[in-house]
Motif scaffolding. Structure first.
Motif, short mmCIF file in Angstrom:
data_model
loop_
_atom_site.label_atom_id
_atom_site.label_comp_id
_atom_site.label_asym_id
_atom_site.label_seq_id
_atom_site.Cartn_x
_atom_site.Cartn_y
_atom_site.Cartn_z
N GLN A 172 16.57 0.89 -0.88
CA GLN A 172 15.40 0.14 -1.38
C GLN A 172 15.56 -1.38 -1.18
N ALA A 173 16.71 -1.91 -1.55
CA ALA A 173 16.91 -3.36 -1.48
C ALA A 173 16.86 -3.85 -0.03
N GLN A 174 17.49 -3.07 0.87
CA GLN A 174 17.50 -3.47 2.28
C GLN A 174 16.07 -3.47 2.84
N PHE A 175 15.30 -2.45 2.47
CA PHE A 175 13.92 -2.36 2.97
C PHE A 175 13.06 -3.47 2.39
N MET A 176 13.39 -3.89 1.18
CA MET A 176 12.62 -4.96 0.56
C MET A 176 12.73 -6.26 1.37
N VAL A 177 13.91 -6.50 1.92
CA VAL A 177 14.10 -7.71 2.74
C VAL A 177 13.18 -7.65 3.96
N TYR A 188 16.24 12.87 -3.01
CA TYR A 188 16.16 13.43 -1.66
C TYR A 188 15.29 14.69 -1.68
N PRO A 189 14.41 14.88 -0.71
CA PRO A 189 14.27 14.16 0.55
C PRO A 189 13.29 12.97 0.50
N GLY A 190 13.11 12.38 -0.65
CA GLY A 190 12.27 11.17 -0.74
C GLY A 190 13.02 9.95 -0.24
N PHE A 191 12.35 8.82 -0.30
CA PHE A 191 12.98 7.58 0.19
C PHE A 191 14.16 7.22 -0.73
N PRO A 192 15.34 6.97 -0.16
CA PRO A 192 16.53 6.77 -1.00
C PRO A 192 16.53 5.44 -1.76
N THR A 193 16.81 5.51 -3.03
CA THR A 193 16.93 4.28 -3.83
C THR A 193 18.01 3.37 -3.25
N SER A 225 3.11 -5.60 0.27
CA SER A 225 3.71 -4.27 0.13
C SER A 225 4.06 -4.04 -1.34
N VAL A 226 4.12 -2.78 -1.72
CA VAL A 226 4.56 -2.46 -3.09
C VAL A 226 5.69 -1.44 -3.00
N ILE A 227 6.81 -1.77 -3.62
CA ILE A 227 7.92 -0.82 -3.72
C ILE A 227 7.99 -0.35 -5.17
N THR A 228 7.95 0.96 -5.37
CA THR A 228 8.08 1.50 -6.72
C THR A 228 9.41 2.23 -6.83
N GLU A 229 10.19 1.84 -7.82
CA GLU A 229 11.52 2.44 -8.01
C GLU A 229 11.44 3.47 -9.13
N ALA A 289 3.02 -4.61 6.52
CA ALA A 289 3.35 -4.26 5.14
C ALA A 289 3.20 -2.75 4.94
N VAL A 290 4.04 -2.16 4.09
CA VAL A 290 3.87 -0.75 3.71
C VAL A 290 4.22 -0.59 2.23
N ASP A 291 3.71 0.46 1.62
CA ASP A 291 4.10 0.78 0.25
C ASP A 291 5.12 1.91 0.29
N LEU A 292 6.06 1.89 -0.63
CA LEU A 292 6.99 3.02 -0.69
C LEU A 292 7.47 3.24 -2.11
N THR A 293 7.86 4.47 -2.37
CA THR A 293 8.36 4.87 -3.69
C THR A 293 9.71 5.54 -3.50
N THR A 294 10.71 5.11 -4.24
CA THR A 294 12.01 5.78 -4.14
C THR A 294 11.95 7.08 -4.93
N LEU A 295 12.60 8.09 -4.40
CA LEU A 295 12.59 9.42 -5.02
C LEU A 295 13.90 10.13 -4.72
#
Ligand code: UD1
Length: 420
Positions: free
Chosen positions: A309-314, A301-306, A323-327, A293-299
């Protein structure tokens, strides 16, 4: 309406070559409006959104020659450029609003229907309009249309964006190319597609400096010429197939990718446990048995691309632990959660975050693509779900993936497209 039947497929293995970026090519096509001579755009992917942009340019009076086999588009200037972009076309795709800046620069007047596109939140256009106003345009809204005009021509200005919006940065940058004097865009978006557009504009004779940083300076020129340009590779499609490799415990080498463009995705995949090798223009991703599991936040660029997000959630849905995904980029970008949960995932939405409790496996069922990237995510989920996953409303996917099933099948996936 077509659908995809996705069967549990085992590890995906092989090499895949990434095509040109949708989010770049649409802007390059819009920018061609500015040129006094023909423009040639190379590495154009065969996508519904590209077809919509062709329709739009033709409605404005430009001529577009699209050689699908050569993946090349030639845009020939209009004899009489129309300044009105009709509702029927604009409502199909939000990016079509990007013709407003070029039309305003070239015609001193633009009338564009309010945009449509993927339903991922309110997606206002206030920043685009504030930018046009700062450049001296008078902006009025009425009857579903936005009109921007200037009697005397646009004049360079300092513009601070409240949020580094990709579309607003691009629209303002294009509008400013022929404004009098210097425009400075502060808190500009830094996405690779912005740099690609700036490069194209400069090849056309514009003077744009600083693209890729948060301050872009545009010195206005009198006219722009034709140019020939190669579109950058699609970093989101690359990210999707990188996730596919980790998810299916496969071994995929992605070619024609700018590896620095997908760094945030690479970093998170490593945290999950995937094994990554990369060079400047390739990435090899190998999956492992137990994903973490990992946590990630979309941001921005150069942050994690929104858009990934959906693909990584799978992937996180079947990883061990919570894991926690913050959009943070879009307010309503969790519509895929209900669909992934229908496949047996355990994901709860808490405000702008999704809390994902990893499960042992997913089960195939009927799901629907709620937007473009959500659709791709459901196809990925189908690859590891027991039985068959039926993904409906795949026109969303076709907007941004040139035949996703063909790519995945070449890597060993079992997918059938059914035209209902
Ligand atoms: C582009 C991409 C999209 C990607 C997004 C963010 C294209 C065709 N689409 O969309 O795939 O998900 O960047 O990386 O390139 N906002 C405002 N006011 C505005 C403009 C935007 O408040 O005037 C807000 C939006 O509602 C959103 C955020 O800013 O919450 C980001 O939007 P923006 O960066 O503009 O995305 P797009 O250019 O629409």
């Amino acid at each position: 309406m077509s659908k995809l039947l996705v069967e549990k497929s085992g590890p995906l293995v092989g090499r895949i070559r990434i095509k040109g970026a949708k989010n770049s090519v649409l802007k390059l096509m819009a920018a061609s409006i500015l040129a006094d001579d023909p423009c040639t755009i190379e590495s154009v992917p065969e996508l519904l959104d590209v077809e919509v942009m062709i329709q739009l340019l033709e409605a404005l009076g430009l001529k577009v020659d699209y050689n699908r086999e050569a993946e090349m588009i030639k845009v020939i200037p209009a004899e009489t450029l129309t300044c009105e972009a009709p509702y029927e076309i604009i409502q199909k795709m939000r990016a079509s609003f990007l013709v407003m800046g070029p039309l305003l620069a070239k015609k001193k007047i633009a009338k564009v229907s309010m945009p449509g596109g993927c339903d991922i939140g309110a997606r206002p256009i206030d920043l685009h309009l504030k930018g046009f106003q700062a450049l001296g345009a008078e902006v009025t809204l009425g009857h579903g249309y936005i009109e921007a005009k200037t009697e005397t021509g646009l004049v360079g200005a300092e513009i601070y964006l409240d949020f580094p919006s990709v579309g607003a940065t691009e629209n303002i940058m294009m509008a400013a190319t022929m404004a009098k004097g210097q425009t400075v865009i502060q808190n500009a978006a830094k996405e690779p597609e912005i740099v690609d557009l700036a490069n194209f504009l400069n090849e056309m004779g514009a003077n744009v400096r600083g693209a890729g940083t948060d301050t872009i300076r545009v010195n206005g020129v009198d006219k722009l010429n034709g140019a020939r340009h190669q579109t950058i590779p699609d970093r989101i499609i690359a990210a999707t197939y990188m996730v596919a490799a980790a998810l299916t415990k496969g071994d995929i080498t992605i070619e024609n990718v700018v590896s620095s463009h997908v760094k945030p995705v690479t970093a998170k995949l490593k945290e999950v446990g995937a094994i990554i090798e990369d060079g400047d223009d390739f990435i090899r991703v190998r999956g492992v048995d137990a994903l973490k599991a990992v946590d990630l936040t979309t941001l921005p660029y150069p942050g994690f691309p929104t858009d990934a997000q959906a693909q990584f959630m799978v992937l996180l849905a079947v990883s061990e632990g919570t894991s926690v995904i913050t959009e943070t980029v879009f307010e309503n970008r969790f519509r895929h959660v209900a669909e992934i949960n229908r496949m047996g995932a355990n994901i709860k939405i808490e405000g702008h975050s999704a809390v994902i409790q990893g499960v042992k496996g997913l089960q195939g069922t009927q799901v629907k693509a709620t937007d473009l990237r959500a659709g791709a995510a459901l196809v990925l989920a189908g690859l590891v779900a027991e039985g068959v996953t039926e993904v409906d409303e795949i026109y969303h996917i076709d907007r941004g993936y040139p035949q996703i099933e063909r790519d995945l099948m070449a890597l060993g996936a079992k997918i059938t497209r059914v035209d209902k």
